[in-house]
Write a protein that holds these residues in place. Structure first.
Motif, mmCIF file in Angstrom:
data_model
loop_
_atom_site.group_PDB
_atom_site.id
_atom_site.type_symbol
_atom_site.label_atom_id
_atom_site.label_comp_id
_atom_site.label_asym_id
_atom_site.label_seq_id
_atom_site.Cartn_x
_atom_site.Cartn_y
_atom_site.Cartn_z
ATOM 1 N N THR A 46 0.838 -1.194 0.000
ATOM 2 C CA THR A 46 0.000 0.000 0.000
ATOM 3 C C THR A 46 0.875 1.246 0.000
ATOM 4 O OG1 THR A 46 -0.157 0.010 2.416
ATOM 5 C CG2 THR A 46 -1.871 -1.184 1.215
ATOM 6 N N PHE A 47 0.297 2.347 -0.484
ATOM 7 C CA PHE A 47 1.026 3.608 -0.545
ATOM 8 C C PHE A 47 0.051 4.755 -0.722
ATOM 9 C CE2 PHE A 47 0.565 2.061 -4.838
ATOM 10 C CZ PHE A 47 0.204 3.188 -5.558
ATOM 11 N N ALA A 48 0.541 5.944 -0.468
ATOM 12 C CA ALA A 48 -0.203 7.174 -0.767
ATOM 13 C C ALA A 48 0.761 8.129 -1.446
ATOM 14 C CB ALA A 48 -0.775 7.791 0.496
ATOM 15 N N LEU A 49 0.258 8.922 -2.370
ATOM 16 C CA LEU A 49 1.063 9.928 -3.065
ATOM 17 C C LEU A 49 0.517 11.309 -2.769
ATOM 18 C CD1 LEU A 49 1.595 8.481 -6.648
ATOM 19 C CD2 LEU A 49 3.317 8.845 -4.907
ATOM 20 N N ASP A 50 1.397 12.181 -2.361
ATOM 21 C CA ASP A 50 1.050 13.581 -2.109
ATOM 22 C C ASP A 50 1.219 14.343 -3.417
ATOM 23 O OD1 ASP A 50 0.817 16.202 -1.316
ATOM 24 O OD2 ASP A 50 2.436 16.110 0.162
ATOM 25 N N LEU A 51 0.118 14.729 -4.031
ATOM 26 C CA LEU A 51 0.156 15.458 -5.296
ATOM 27 C C LEU A 51 -0.297 16.906 -5.128
ATOM 28 C CD1 LEU A 51 -1.311 12.678 -7.613
ATOM 29 C CD2 LEU A 51 1.091 13.236 -7.200
ATOM 30 N N ARG A 52 -0.287 17.391 -3.884
ATOM 31 C CA ARG A 52 -0.711 18.773 -3.634
ATOM 32 C C ARG A 52 0.238 19.741 -4.333
ATOM 33 N NH1 ARG A 52 -0.716 18.985 2.741
ATOM 34 N NH2 ARG A 52 1.265 17.965 2.296
ATOM 35 N N ASP A 53 -0.362 20.727 -4.988
ATOM 36 C CA ASP A 53 0.417 21.735 -5.691
ATOM 37 C C ASP A 53 -0.420 23.009 -5.785
ATOM 38 O OD1 ASP A 53 2.645 22.689 -7.195
ATOM 39 O OD2 ASP A 53 1.525 22.337 -9.041
ATOM 40 N N LYS A 54 0.182 24.140 -5.520
ATOM 41 C CA LYS A 54 -0.476 25.438 -5.667
ATOM 42 C C LYS A 54 -1.819 25.508 -4.944
ATOM 43 C CE LYS A 54 1.812 26.102 -10.044
ATOM 44 N NZ LYS A 54 1.696 26.091 -11.477
ATOM 45 N N GLY A 55 -1.853 25.034 -3.699
ATOM 46 C CA GLY A 55 -3.071 25.094 -2.913
ATOM 47 C C GLY A 55 -4.045 23.953 -3.149
ATOM 48 N N GLY A 56 -3.688 23.022 -4.030
ATOM 49 C CA GLY A 56 -4.564 21.883 -4.292
ATOM 50 C C GLY A 56 -4.546 20.888 -3.146
ATOM 51 N N ARG A 57 -5.426 19.913 -3.214
ATOM 52 C CA ARG A 57 -5.545 18.915 -2.150
ATOM 53 C C ARG A 57 -5.462 17.481 -2.669
ATOM 54 N NH1 ARG A 57 -10.676 20.069 1.268
ATOM 55 N NH2 ARG A 57 -9.594 18.581 2.582
ATOM 56 N N LEU A 58 -5.064 17.301 -3.922
ATOM 57 C CA LEU A 58 -5.073 15.983 -4.546
ATOM 58 C C LEU A 58 -4.019 15.053 -3.956
ATOM 59 C CD1 LEU A 58 -6.172 14.113 -6.787
ATOM 60 C CD2 LEU A 58 -4.435 15.090 -8.297
ATOM 61 N N CYS A 59 -4.455 13.824 -3.714
ATOM 62 C CA CYS A 59 -3.536 12.750 -3.357
ATOM 63 C C CYS A 59 -4.084 11.460 -3.953
ATOM 64 C CB CYS A 59 -3.360 12.640 -1.842
ATOM 65 S SG CYS A 59 -4.833 12.205 -0.908
ATOM 66 N N LEU A 60 -3.273 10.436 -3.945
ATOM 67 C CA LEU A 60 -3.704 9.128 -4.419
ATOM 68 C C LEU A 60 -3.461 8.107 -3.329
ATOM 69 C CD1 LEU A 60 -2.229 9.003 -8.029
ATOM 70 C CD2 LEU A 60 -4.556 9.536 -7.355
ATOM 71 N N ASP A 61 -4.347 7.138 -3.239
ATOM 72 C CA ASP A 61 -4.244 6.046 -2.294
ATOM 73 C C ASP A 61 -4.171 4.773 -3.131
ATOM 74 O OD1 ASP A 61 -4.220 4.832 0.184
ATOM 75 O OD2 ASP A 61 -6.395 4.850 0.400
ATOM 76 N N GLY A 62 -3.128 3.945 -2.909
ATOM 77 C CA GLY A 62 -2.962 2.774 -3.759
ATOM 78 C C GLY A 62 -2.726 1.488 -3.000
ATOM 79 N N SER A 63 -3.091 0.383 -3.660
ATOM 80 C CA SER A 63 -2.899 -0.957 -3.136
ATOM 81 C C SER A 63 -2.636 -1.888 -4.313
ATOM 82 C CB SER A 63 -4.150 -1.407 -2.373
ATOM 83 O OG SER A 63 -4.014 -2.743 -1.950
ATOM 84 N N VAL A 64 -1.580 -2.701 -4.205
ATOM 85 C CA VAL A 64 -1.183 -3.619 -5.271
ATOM 86 C C VAL A 64 -0.888 -4.970 -4.631
ATOM 87 C CG1 VAL A 64 0.464 -4.010 -7.141
ATOM 88 C CG2 VAL A 64 -0.022 -1.688 -6.404
ATOM 89 N N ASP A 65 -1.510 -6.050 -5.143
ATOM 90 C CA ASP A 65 -1.229 -7.360 -4.542
ATOM 91 C C ASP A 65 -0.840 -8.440 -5.552
ATOM 92 O OD1 ASP A 65 -3.572 -8.302 -5.719
ATOM 93 O OD2 ASP A 65 -4.653 -8.522 -3.842
ATOM 94 N N GLY A 66 -0.561 -8.065 -6.787
ATOM 95 C CA GLY A 66 -0.173 -9.035 -7.802
ATOM 96 C C GLY A 66 -1.346 -9.544 -8.621
ATOM 97 N N GLU A 67 -2.545 -9.435 -8.079
ATOM 98 C CA GLU A 67 -3.748 -9.822 -8.816
ATOM 99 C C GLU A 67 -4.671 -8.642 -9.024
ATOM 100 O OE1 GLU A 67 -5.746 -13.298 -7.411
ATOM 101 O OE2 GLU A 67 -3.867 -14.325 -6.974
ATOM 102 N N ARG A 68 -4.753 -7.791 -8.013
ATOM 103 C CA ARG A 68 -5.590 -6.597 -8.095
ATOM 104 C C ARG A 68 -4.741 -5.371 -7.828
ATOM 105 N NH1 ARG A 68 -10.231 -7.924 -3.974
ATOM 106 N NH2 ARG A 68 -8.397 -7.548 -2.739
ATOM 107 N N THR A 69 -5.046 -4.328 -8.546
ATOM 108 C CA THR A 69 -4.393 -3.040 -8.344
ATOM 109 C C THR A 69 -5.491 -1.998 -8.200
ATOM 110 O OG1 THR A 69 -2.486 -3.683 -9.657
ATOM 111 C CG2 THR A 69 -2.838 -1.331 -9.360
ATOM 112 N N MET A 70 -5.421 -1.222 -7.143
ATOM 113 C CA MET A 70 -6.405 -0.175 -6.940
ATOM 114 C C MET A 70 -5.676 1.123 -6.611
ATOM 115 S SD MET A 70 -9.704 0.389 -4.592
ATOM 116 C CE MET A 70 -10.372 -0.979 -4.229
ATOM 117 N N VAL A 71 -5.888 2.129 -7.432
ATOM 118 C CA VAL A 71 -5.323 3.454 -7.209
ATOM 119 C C VAL A 71 -6.478 4.438 -7.336
ATOM 120 C CG1 VAL A 71 -3.631 5.161 -7.954
ATOM 121 C CG2 VAL A 71 -3.110 2.727 -8.213
ATOM 122 N N THR A 72 -6.778 5.143 -6.245
ATOM 123 C CA THR A 72 -7.915 6.054 -6.237
ATOM 124 C C THR A 72 -7.496 7.443 -5.768
ATOM 125 O OG1 THR A 72 -8.530 5.351 -4.008
ATOM 126 C CG2 THR A 72 -9.607 4.228 -5.826
#
Length: 86
Positions: A46-72
């Motif tokens: 699992t991981f999270a990405l901080d994509l905040r830029d110029k006052g934005g609030r965007l981030c991504l939350d991810g999970s990878v297990d070899g069969e399923r990948t979910m990035v939201t």
């Protein structure tokens, strides 16, 4: 979109360890300082990405297990330390 390119890139990992997922994220241009919570959780990495830029609030939350990948998309506080808003 970030979600699609990350999903495509990590989909190919047969054994998605935190080290392998971190390398894929780095190869896509995400620096270590923007990658948070990269860890093994059961069979998934699992991981999270901080994509905040110029006052934005965007981030991504991810999970990878070899069969399923979910990035939201998620939101983070506009300022201050990175945390995924619950």
């Amino acid at each position: 979109m970030h979600e699609e390119r990350i999903t495509r890139a990590v989909w190919e990992l047969a054994d998605p360890t935190p080290e392998k997922v971190g390398k894929v994220l780095n190869d896509l241009g995400y620096v270590d300082g923007r990658i948070h919570g990269l860890r093994q959780s059961g069979a998934a990495t699992t991981f999270a990405l901080d994509l905040r830029d110029k006052g934005g609030r965007l981030c991504l939350d991810g999970s990878v297990d070899g069969e399923r990948t979910m990035v939201t998309a998620c939101v983070a506080p506009r300022t201050g330390p990175f945390a995924v808003a619950k």
